[in-house]
Design a protein around this motif. Structure first.
Motif, PDB file in Angstrom:
ATOM      1  N   ARG A  86       0.869  -1.184   0.000  1.00 27.46           N
ATOM      2  CA  ARG A  86       0.000   0.000   0.000  1.00 27.46           C
ATOM      3  C   ARG A  86       0.900   1.226   0.000  1.00 27.46           C
ATOM      4  NH1 ARG A  86      -5.309   0.965  -1.304  1.00 27.46           N
ATOM      5  NH2 ARG A  86      -6.168   2.686  -0.102  1.00 27.46           N
ATOM      6  N   PHE A  87       0.749   2.048  -1.054  1.00 32.76           N
ATOM      7  CA  PHE A  87       1.601   3.226  -1.193  1.00 32.76           C
ATOM      8  C   PHE A  87       0.732   4.429  -1.535  1.00 32.76           C
ATOM      9  CE2 PHE A  87       4.267   5.985  -3.962  1.00 32.76           C
ATOM     10  CZ  PHE A  87       5.245   6.327  -3.032  1.00 32.76           C
ATOM     11  N   ARG A  88       0.677   5.379  -0.642  1.00 26.98           N
ATOM     12  CA  ARG A  88      -0.121   6.597  -0.837  1.00 26.98           C
ATOM     13  C   ARG A  88      -1.554   6.252  -1.251  1.00 26.98           C
ATOM     14  NH1 ARG A  88       3.865  11.100  -3.710  1.00 26.98           N
ATOM     15  NH2 ARG A  88       5.368  11.197  -1.999  1.00 26.98           N
ATOM     16  N   ASN A  89      -2.159   5.364  -0.504  1.00 27.28           N
ATOM     17  CA  ASN A  89      -3.559   4.939  -0.716  1.00 27.28           C
ATOM     18  C   ASN A  89      -3.768   4.182  -2.028  1.00 27.28           C
ATOM     19  OD1 ASN A  89      -4.538   6.056   1.728  1.00 27.28           O
ATOM     20  ND2 ASN A  89      -4.595   8.089   0.775  1.00 27.28           N
ATOM     21  N   GLN A  90      -2.687   3.689  -2.622  1.00 27.50           N
ATOM     22  CA  GLN A  90      -2.776   2.884  -3.842  1.00 27.50           C
ATOM     23  C   GLN A  90      -2.222   1.484  -3.562  1.00 27.50           C
ATOM     24  OE1 GLN A  90      -4.078   3.854  -6.856  1.00 27.50           O
ATOM     25  NE2 GLN A  90      -4.596   5.880  -6.040  1.00 27.50           N
ATOM     26  N   ASP A  91      -2.913   0.474  -4.102  1.00 29.28           N
ATOM     27  CA  ASP A  91      -2.464  -0.907  -3.946  1.00 29.28           C
ATOM     28  C   ASP A  91      -1.579  -1.312  -5.119  1.00 29.28           C
ATOM     29  OD1 ASP A  91      -3.945  -1.360  -1.576  1.00 29.28           O
ATOM     30  OD2 ASP A  91      -5.766  -1.662  -2.765  1.00 29.28           O
ATOM     31  N   LEU A  92      -0.514  -2.028  -4.851  1.00 28.19           N
ATOM     32  CA  LEU A  92       0.335  -2.558  -5.919  1.00 28.19           C
ATOM     33  C   LEU A  92       0.946  -3.882  -5.467  1.00 28.19           C
ATOM     34  CD1 LEU A  92       3.715  -0.646  -6.012  1.00 28.19           C
ATOM     35  CD2 LEU A  92       1.893   0.104  -4.511  1.00 28.19           C
ATOM     36  N   VAL A  93       1.373  -4.668  -6.454  1.00 23.68           N
ATOM     37  CA  VAL A  93       1.919  -5.992  -6.190  1.00 23.68           C
ATOM     38  C   VAL A  93       3.278  -6.094  -6.855  1.00 23.68           C
ATOM     39  CG1 VAL A  93       1.574  -8.488  -6.434  1.00 23.68           C
ATOM     40  CG2 VAL A  93      -0.405  -6.975  -6.142  1.00 23.68           C
ATOM     41  N   THR A  94       4.226  -6.667  -6.140  1.00 17.01           N
ATOM     42  CA  THR A  94       5.539  -6.931  -6.699  1.00 17.01           C
ATOM     43  C   THR A  94       6.010  -8.295  -6.205  1.00 17.01           C
ATOM     44  OG1 THR A  94       7.758  -6.027  -7.038  1.00 17.01           O
ATOM     45  CG2 THR A  94       6.828  -5.815  -4.829  1.00 17.01           C
ATOM     46  N   VAL A  95       7.175  -8.712  -6.627  1.00 10.49           N
ATOM     47  CA  VAL A  95       7.725  -9.999  -6.178  1.00 10.49           C
ATOM     48  C   VAL A  95       9.076  -9.753  -5.522  1.00 10.49           C
ATOM     49  CG1 VAL A  95       6.533 -11.356  -7.922  1.00 10.49           C
ATOM     50  CG2 VAL A  95       8.793 -10.446  -8.431  1.00 10.49           C
ATOM     51  N   THR A  96       9.447 -10.670  -4.655  1.00 12.19           N
ATOM     52  CA  THR A  96      10.723 -10.544  -3.954  1.00 12.19           C
ATOM     53  C   THR A  96      11.305 -11.931  -3.727  1.00 12.19           C
ATOM     54  OG1 THR A  96      11.805  -9.438  -2.080  1.00 12.19           O
ATOM     55  CG2 THR A  96       9.748 -10.619  -1.616  1.00 12.19           C
ATOM     56  N   ASP A  97      12.430 -11.969  -3.018  1.00 12.47           N
ATOM     57  CA  ASP A  97      13.107 -13.235  -2.742  1.00 12.47           C
ATOM     58  C   ASP A  97      12.173 -14.215  -2.040  1.00 12.47           C
ATOM     59  OD1 ASP A  97      14.805 -15.009  -0.773  1.00 12.47           O
ATOM     60  OD2 ASP A  97      16.195 -14.318  -2.329  1.00 12.47           O
ATOM     61  N   PRO A  98      12.158 -15.486  -2.475  1.00 14.28           N
ATOM     62  CA  PRO A  98      11.247 -16.452  -1.849  1.00 14.28           C
ATOM     63  C   PRO A  98      11.498 -16.649  -0.360  1.00 14.28           C
ATOM     64  CG  PRO A  98      12.819 -17.562  -3.305  1.00 14.28           C
ATOM     65  CD  PRO A  98      12.939 -16.106  -3.560  1.00 14.28           C
ATOM     66  N   HIS A  99      12.699 -16.307   0.108  1.00 18.17           N
ATOM     67  CA  HIS A  99      13.032 -16.508   1.514  1.00 18.17           C
ATOM     68  C   HIS A  99      12.982 -15.200   2.311  1.00 18.17           C
ATOM     69  CE1 HIS A  99      14.195 -20.482   0.252  1.00 18.17           C
ATOM     70  NE2 HIS A  99      15.091 -19.993  -0.586  1.00 18.17           N
ATOM     71  N   THR A 100      12.306 -14.199   1.790  1.00 20.49           N
ATOM     72  CA  THR A 100      12.235 -12.917   2.481  1.00 20.49           C
ATOM     73  C   THR A 100      11.650 -13.071   3.885  1.00 20.49           C
ATOM     74  OG1 THR A 100      11.367 -10.655   2.370  1.00 20.49           O
ATOM     75  CG2 THR A 100       9.952 -12.400   1.533  1.00 20.49           C
ATOM     76  N   GLU A 101      12.117 -12.222   4.784  1.00 11.97           N
ATOM     77  CA  GLU A 101      11.594 -12.230   6.151  1.00 11.97           C
ATOM     78  C   GLU A 101      10.584 -11.111   6.369  1.00 11.97           C
ATOM     79  OE1 GLU A 101      14.878 -12.187   8.843  1.00 11.97           O
ATOM     80  OE2 GLU A 101      15.658 -14.124   8.180  1.00 11.97           O
ATOM     81  N   LEU A 102      10.231 -10.411   5.292  1.00 15.67           N
ATOM     82  CA  LEU A 102       9.227  -9.359   5.413  1.00 15.67           C
ATOM     83  C   LEU A 102       7.896  -9.938   5.871  1.00 15.67           C
ATOM     84  CD1 LEU A 102       9.929  -7.228   2.216  1.00 15.67           C
ATOM     85  CD2 LEU A 102      10.102  -6.424   4.586  1.00 15.67           C
ATOM     86  N   GLN A 103       7.177  -9.141   6.668  1.00 15.39           N
ATOM     87  CA  GLN A 103       5.869  -9.563   7.166  1.00 15.39           C
ATOM     88  C   GLN A 103       4.882  -8.414   7.020  1.00 15.39           C
ATOM     89  OE1 GLN A 103       6.135 -11.062  11.176  1.00 15.39           O
ATOM     90  NE2 GLN A 103       7.863 -12.412  10.725  1.00 15.39           N
ATOM     91  N   ALA A 104       3.587  -8.778   7.031  1.00 16.21           N
ATOM     92  CA  ALA A 104       2.539  -7.767   6.944  1.00 16.21           C
ATOM     93  C   ALA A 104       2.697  -6.762   8.076  1.00 16.21           C
ATOM     94  CB  ALA A 104       1.169  -8.437   7.010  1.00 16.21           C
TER      95      ALA A 104
END
Length: 331
Positions: free
Chosen positions: A291-309
């Motif tokens: 979510r960026f400036r009230n806009q939704d977008l989708v991207t891809v990243t490393d399968p082992h990413t530790e990012l969380q919601a």
């Protein structure tokens, strides 16, 4: 095999304009995939080339010969329909052999047996040759339907979503087999699908149809990397291209109304803060819903990413596309 050419083809069904001045050249030996939503004109195009339907205007030629007014039999094309087109009272062997017994072909019996055997093995239905068509599963019936086209040596193969009813594994296997067959025989294929993977992996050329108009024709990479419009850009690529207000990341070029960002065009780790809304782990890749400036977008990243919601990720555009208010490419 042969080159297939459409010149200014028009087709109406009552008040509906199904094809609007379509011109396209399918090179000899090419594998052309037609893309577009239901109603774009894909199946109508195949039916006109096959002779099952007649255009209201324009010309169709196959191998340099005008076939606009010829019957389907005179055009020497093979068509595979989305629905199984088998004779239920015949065995698989008889269904596969039937096209070769046409008086126009006069194929010797030993040649029929050889071709039927080869195609049956290729499609993994050799053990079903003596079964009646009614005793087959849906996937097996569709393989026989494809086989009836492959036993012939037509000027062109026309295929209307032939793999759509198959399970995922068989669809992947046959995708590889069909491409190998086409490459080995240097056959001319026109192929309709909604599957972007089929289009990207099988096609030498992609034709994008929109409401009966051919809006772009080129290699899969050309259509993917240099789309002429938002519509064309949306036909290829998973996740789909993100279409956002042109000035979302800062100043936009003159005339630009929208910015288009494919997943690989979103630089991660630098730029402005976005919120990670959802992390979708798919094994070979991880999709990030941001979510960026009230806009939704989708991207891809490393399968082992530790990012969380809930976490923050800096992002910025990299070589984006810009489109005008009508959706046409502006930059």
């Amino acid at each position: 095999m042969a080159e297939v050419t459409l010149r200014n083809i028009t087709r109406r069904f009552g008040e509906t304009l199904a094809l609007d001045g379509v011109s396209m050249t399918v090179p000899d030996g090419a594998f052309v995939v037609l893309l577009g939503p239901t109603g774009a004109g894909k199946t109508t195009t195949l039916r006109l080339i096959s002779g099952l339907d007649a255009p209201d205007g324009g010309e169709i030629s196959i191998g340099g010969r005008d076939v606009t007014n010829l019957t389907p039999a005179q055009r020497n094309v093979a068509m595979v329909f989305q629905q199984y087109s088998l004779y239920p009272h015949m065995t698989v062997r008889e269904n596969l052999a039937f096209p070769l017994k046409s008086p126009l072909l006069s194929t010797p019996a030993d040649e029929i047996a050889r071709k039927v055997g080869r195609v049956a093995e290729m499609l993994q239905i050799s053990h079903k040759l003596d079964n009646k068509a009614t005793a087959l599963s849906g996937g097996e019936m569709q393989r026989v339907s494809i086989g009836r086209a492959l036993v012939r040596d037509p000027a062109a193969y026309l295929m209307d979503e032939p793999l759509s009813s198959l399970d995922a594994k068989l669809r992947a296997d046959l995708r590889v087999e069909l491409k190998a067959i086409q490459s080995e025989a240097r056959a001319t294929f026109l192929y309709v699908t909604h599957d972007q993977i089929e289009a990207m992996t099988m096609a030498t050329h992609v034709g994008v149809l929109e409401q009966g108009r051919l809006v772009q024709f080129g290699t899969p990479r050309e259509v993917y990397e240099a789309p002429v419009s938002i519509y064309a850009a949306s036909r290829l690529g998973l996740p789909r291209i993100n279409i956002l207000p042109a000035d979302l990341f800062g100043t936009a070029p003159p005339g630009a109304r929208w910015i288009g960002l494919r997943p690989e065009q979103i630089r991660q780790g630098e730029g402005q803060d976005s919120e990670v809304v959802r992390v979708e782990r798919l094994g070979d890749q991880t999709r990030l819903h941001l979510r960026f400036r009230n806009q939704d977008l989708v991207t891809v990243t490393d399968p082992h990413t530790e990012l969380q919601a809930g976490q923050t990720l800096k992002i910025s555009p990299r070589n984006p596309y810009y489109f005008d208010a009508d959706g046409a490419r502006a930059l």
